[in-house]
Enzyme design. Structure first.
Site, PDB file in Angstrom:
ATOM      1  N   GLU A  86      -5.052 -23.680  31.075  1.00 36.57           N
ATOM      2  CA  GLU A  86      -6.471 -23.561  31.404  1.00 36.57           C
ATOM      3  C   GLU A  86      -7.314 -23.996  30.224  1.00 36.57           C
ATOM      4  O   GLU A  86      -8.533 -23.888  30.249  1.00 36.57           O
ATOM      5  CB  GLU A  86      -6.809 -22.155  31.887  1.00 36.57           C
ATOM      6  CG  GLU A  86      -6.875 -21.091  30.864  1.00 36.57           C
ATOM      7  CD  GLU A  86      -7.365 -19.784  31.470  1.00 36.57           C
ATOM      8  OE1 GLU A  86      -6.515 -18.983  31.836  1.00 36.57           O
ATOM      9  OE2 GLU A  86      -8.579 -19.583  31.574  1.00 36.57           O
ATOM     10  N   CYS A 118      -5.040 -18.212  34.281  1.00 33.06           N
ATOM     11  CA  CYS A 118      -3.744 -17.779  33.732  1.00 33.06           C
ATOM     12  C   CYS A 118      -2.629 -17.825  34.767  1.00 33.06           C
ATOM     13  O   CYS A 118      -1.459 -17.636  34.440  1.00 33.06           O
ATOM     14  CB  CYS A 118      -3.868 -16.369  33.162  1.00 33.06           C
ATOM     15  SG  CYS A 118      -5.167 -16.231  31.932  1.00 33.06           S
ATOM     16  N   HIS A 240       1.051 -10.168  33.726  1.00 35.23           N
ATOM     17  CA  HIS A 240       0.184 -11.018  32.909  1.00 35.23           C
ATOM     18  C   HIS A 240      -0.462 -10.126  31.850  1.00 35.23           C
ATOM     19  O   HIS A 240      -0.927  -9.028  32.152  1.00 35.23           O
ATOM     20  CB  HIS A 240      -0.874 -11.678  33.795  1.00 35.23           C
ATOM     21  CG  HIS A 240      -1.962 -12.325  33.011  1.00 35.23           C
ATOM     22  ND1 HIS A 240      -1.693 -13.225  31.994  1.00 35.23           N
ATOM     23  CD2 HIS A 240      -3.314 -12.183  33.043  1.00 35.23           C
ATOM     24  CE1 HIS A 240      -2.841 -13.610  31.456  1.00 35.23           C
ATOM     25  NE2 HIS A 240      -3.837 -12.989  32.059  1.00 35.23           N
TER      26      HIS A 240
HETATM   27  N1  COA Z   1      -9.428   4.001  18.979  1.00 39.25           N
HETATM   28  C1  COA Z   1      -8.657   3.824  20.052  1.00 39.25           C
HETATM   29  N2  COA Z   1      -9.099   3.219  21.199  1.00 39.25           N
HETATM   30  C2  COA Z   1     -10.373   2.794  21.218  1.00 39.25           C
HETATM   31  C3  COA Z   1     -11.239   2.956  20.109  1.00 39.25           C
HETATM   32  C4  COA Z   1     -10.709   3.596  18.941  1.00 39.25           C
HETATM   33  N3  COA Z   1     -11.454   3.759  17.870  1.00 39.25           N
HETATM   34  N4  COA Z   1     -12.439   2.432  20.431  1.00 39.25           N
HETATM   35  C5  COA Z   1     -12.342   1.956  21.703  1.00 39.25           C
HETATM   36  N5  COA Z   1     -11.095   2.178  22.175  1.00 39.25           N
HETATM   37  C6  COA Z   1     -10.546   1.806  23.466  1.00 39.25           C
HETATM   38  C7  COA Z   1     -11.457   2.063  24.645  1.00 39.25           C
HETATM   39  O1  COA Z   1     -11.407   3.416  25.063  1.00 39.25           O
HETATM   40  C8  COA Z   1     -10.874   1.105  25.677  1.00 39.25           C
HETATM   41  O2  COA Z   1      -9.706   1.644  26.231  1.00 39.25           O
HETATM   42  P1  COA Z   1      -9.615   1.917  27.816  1.00 39.25           P
HETATM   43  O3  COA Z   1      -9.870   0.587  28.475  1.00 39.25           O
HETATM   44  O4  COA Z   1      -8.220   2.382  28.032  1.00 39.25           O
HETATM   45  O5  COA Z   1     -10.665   2.909  28.129  1.00 39.25           O
HETATM   46  C9  COA Z   1     -10.436  -0.089  24.817  1.00 39.25           C
HETATM   47  O6  COA Z   1     -10.374   0.401  23.475  1.00 39.25           O
HETATM   48  C10 COA Z   1     -11.386  -1.266  24.864  1.00 39.25           C
HETATM   49  O7  COA Z   1     -12.675  -0.790  24.608  1.00 39.25           O
HETATM   50  P2  COA Z   1     -13.939  -1.380  25.367  1.00 39.25           P
HETATM   51  O8  COA Z   1     -15.140  -0.666  24.888  1.00 39.25           O
HETATM   52  O9  COA Z   1     -13.683  -1.442  26.835  1.00 39.25           O
HETATM   53  O10 COA Z   1     -13.897  -2.857  24.750  1.00 39.25           O
HETATM   54  P3  COA Z   1     -14.874  -4.036  24.908  1.00 39.25           P
HETATM   55  O11 COA Z   1     -15.935  -3.758  25.904  1.00 39.25           O
HETATM   56  O12 COA Z   1     -15.301  -4.420  23.538  1.00 39.25           O
HETATM   57  O13 COA Z   1     -13.975  -5.232  25.479  1.00 39.25           O
HETATM   58  C11 COA Z   1     -12.456  -6.350  26.931  1.00 39.25           C
HETATM   59  C12 COA Z   1     -12.689  -5.133  26.041  1.00 39.25           C
HETATM   60  C13 COA Z   1     -10.993  -6.394  27.336  1.00 39.25           C
HETATM   61  C14 COA Z   1     -13.322  -6.257  28.186  1.00 39.25           C
HETATM   62  C15 COA Z   1     -12.815  -7.632  26.145  1.00 39.25           C
HETATM   63  O14 COA Z   1     -11.971  -7.750  25.028  1.00 39.25           O
HETATM   64  C16 COA Z   1     -12.751  -8.896  26.964  1.00 39.25           C
HETATM   65  O15 COA Z   1     -13.724  -9.250  27.625  1.00 39.25           O
HETATM   66  N6  COA Z   1     -11.621  -9.643  26.902  1.00 39.25           N
HETATM   67  C17 COA Z   1     -11.456 -10.898  27.613  1.00 39.25           C
HETATM   68  C18 COA Z   1     -11.224 -10.738  29.101  1.00 39.25           C
HETATM   69  C19 COA Z   1      -9.895 -10.197  29.453  1.00 39.25           C
HETATM   70  O16 COA Z   1      -8.973 -10.236  28.684  1.00 39.25           O
HETATM   71  N7  COA Z   1      -9.794  -9.688  30.697  1.00 39.25           N
HETATM   72  C20 COA Z   1      -8.568  -9.117  31.211  1.00 39.25           C
HETATM   73  C21 COA Z   1      -8.236  -9.445  32.592  1.00 39.25           C
HETATM   74  S1  COA Z   1      -7.718 -11.130  32.795  1.00 39.25           S
END
Ligand code: COA
Length: 402
Positions: A86, A118, A240
């Site tokens: 991709e 993906c 995935h």
């Molecule tokens: N210690 C431990 N865990 C922590 C933490 C800390 N200090 N601070 C945050 N976390 C955890 C949160 O609780 C969350 O866990 P949970 O989902 O089990 O509740 C996790 O870390 C991620 O935190 P979040 O606030 O949701 O992160 P974010 O909004 O910054 O972004 C994604 C996370 C995945 C949405 C982001 O990285 C993203 O957009 N990635 C690309 C898209 C992707 O990969 N999508 C997946 C499907 S294909």
């Protein structure tokens, strides 16, 4: 290989994995950005991500992975290369064409690039199974190769990564015989995409997580409707992995959907009480160091499982694929006797260890560099991989052996 009638079994005969020259330590990224490192390590389940040098891209990684397959298996019967990505480097020419050229493969070969986020690696695998079913004397090289890039300072940034997995699909495979039933599911959702004029993906991360779980449920239910195995008859399950915590979320979701007790522990975590170990932790061992490798991530999970579990002969593995946009597919396969290579995990761990850790400052500078194909340029010599991207001449990308 069998004769010209229908093959008794078809599947993955060999598999090779590779990645980039650089690695970014997520602890360094967290410290530089003033984020608690535990968020990345435990919240996302990631330790590092691979990052390409200026003379690396999906073609150089794909060719490096495929080279290992050709060296071990030769080219007899090889008449097709399917490259799934991709993060394609050209809007028209398939990245599999320079791969064919770099490897010096015969001209009597069809090559194509496949795309659906993906998921495309799984689509390529399915197409390869069809070609071999039609003529069991043919073998197909399936390559999944990607560089996952999100904008600097965006939530997706710590879930970047890169890697390639090459697989040889044949009759009477030595690793995994794919079973006939497959479950599929498609839903038109804008959770993640990359417009033609953008080098980074546009993503609604939280929507992509729920879209993933919904699509996976749809594919699993369709697998059941197609006569596929019930959850009790599946020994290992691979997902995935955009980040390894997502595999844990997917496993928890599948446990709920199937009303079964599946172990949810990632490496280092306590096992879930009274739950069945389906290889979740083993399947995440490479991805937590590679980061997201988009089309390759499910198959990097397969490599990690096959390299770390010596008790799989005769066991059934489910592969649950997801690509944003969105398409999901559920496949199963039976691990073949003699599949285990006791040195494979040390070999690939050495490749991961050998990556050069890049400073956050240098990584940000590289990430921000966008070179136009309008002017000729040569790339600086960095990678020690077998092949390199040498630059652009007359708007065409140039590749060479290192
Ligand atoms: N210690 C431990 N865990 C922590 C933490 C800390 N200090 N601070 C945050 N976390 C955890 C949160 O609780 C969350 O866990 P949970 O989902 O089990 O509740 C996790 O870390 C991620 O935190 P979040 O606030 O949701 O992160 P974010 O909004 O910054 O972004 C994604 C996370 C995945 C949405 C982001 O990285 C993203 O957009 N990635 C690309 C898209 C992707 O990969 N999508 C997946 C499907 S294909």
């Amino acid at each position: 290989m069998t004769g010209s009638t229908a093959a008794t079994s078809i599947g993955i005969h060999d598999l090779a994995i590779t990645t980039t020259h650089y690695a970014v330590e997520l602890e360094d990224l967290a410290n530089a950005y003033g984020i608690e490192p535990a968020k990345f390590r435990f919240g996302l389940g990631q330790d590092q991500f691979s990052f390409p040098a200026p003379d690396e891209d999906i073609v150089t990684m794909a060719a490096a992975a495929a080279k290992q397959i050709i060296e071990r298996n030769g080219v007899t019967g090889l008449r097709t290369i399917m490259l799934a990505t991709e993060s394609g480097v050209d809007q028209s020419k398939a990245a599999a064409v320079p791969v064919q050229s770099l490897l010096g493969l015969p001209s009597e070969i069809r090559v194509v690039e496949m795309k659906q986020a993906c998921y495309a690696g799984t689509a390529a695998l399915q197409a390869a199974l069809g070609i071999v079913a039609r003529n069991p004397n043919e073998r197909v090289l399936v390559i999944a190769s990607d560089v996952a890039r999100y904008q600097l300072d965006s939530p997706g940034e710590p879930t970047q990564g890169a890697g390639a997995v090459a697989m040889l699909v044949s009759a009477d495979p030595a690793l995994l015989a794919i079973e006939p039933a497959a479950g599929v599911f498609t839903a038109d959702i804008d959770d993640f995409w990359r417009p033609n004029d953008s080098t980074t993906a546009v993503v609604d991360g939280h929507l992509s997580m729920s879209a993933y779980l919904d699509a996976m449920t749809g594919a699993w239910n369709d697998l059941q409707a197609q006569g596929g195995p019930a959850i009790e008859d599946v020994d290992r399950i691979l997902y995935h992995q955009p980040f390894t915590k997502m595999a844990k979320k997917a496993q928890a979701h599948l446990a709920k959907v199937t009303n079964s007790a599946l172990d949810l522990a990632l490496p280092g975590e306590e096992k879930t009480e009274n739950a069945r170990d389906t290889g979740l932790a083993n399947g995440t061992l490479y991805n937590r160091r590679l980061g997201n490798s988009y089309t390759a991530s499910l198959f990097a999970g397969l490599a990690a499982l096959l390299h770390h579990d010596s008790e799989l002969a005769g066991k059934r593995v489910a592969l649950l694929s997801y690509g944003s946009g969105s398409v999901s597919e559920a496949l199963t396969g039976i691990v073949q006797p003699g599949y285990f290579d006791a040195e494979a995990s040390a070999r690939f761990s050495a490749v991961l260890d050998a990556r050069e850790t890049i400073t956050i400052e240098a990584y940000r500078a590289l990430h921000a560099t966008e070179r136009s194909s309008a002017t000729d340029y040569e790339t600086e010599r960095v990678t020690n991989a077998p092949f390199r991207f040498a630059g652009v001449t007359g708007q065409a990308r140039q590749y060479e052996a290192n």
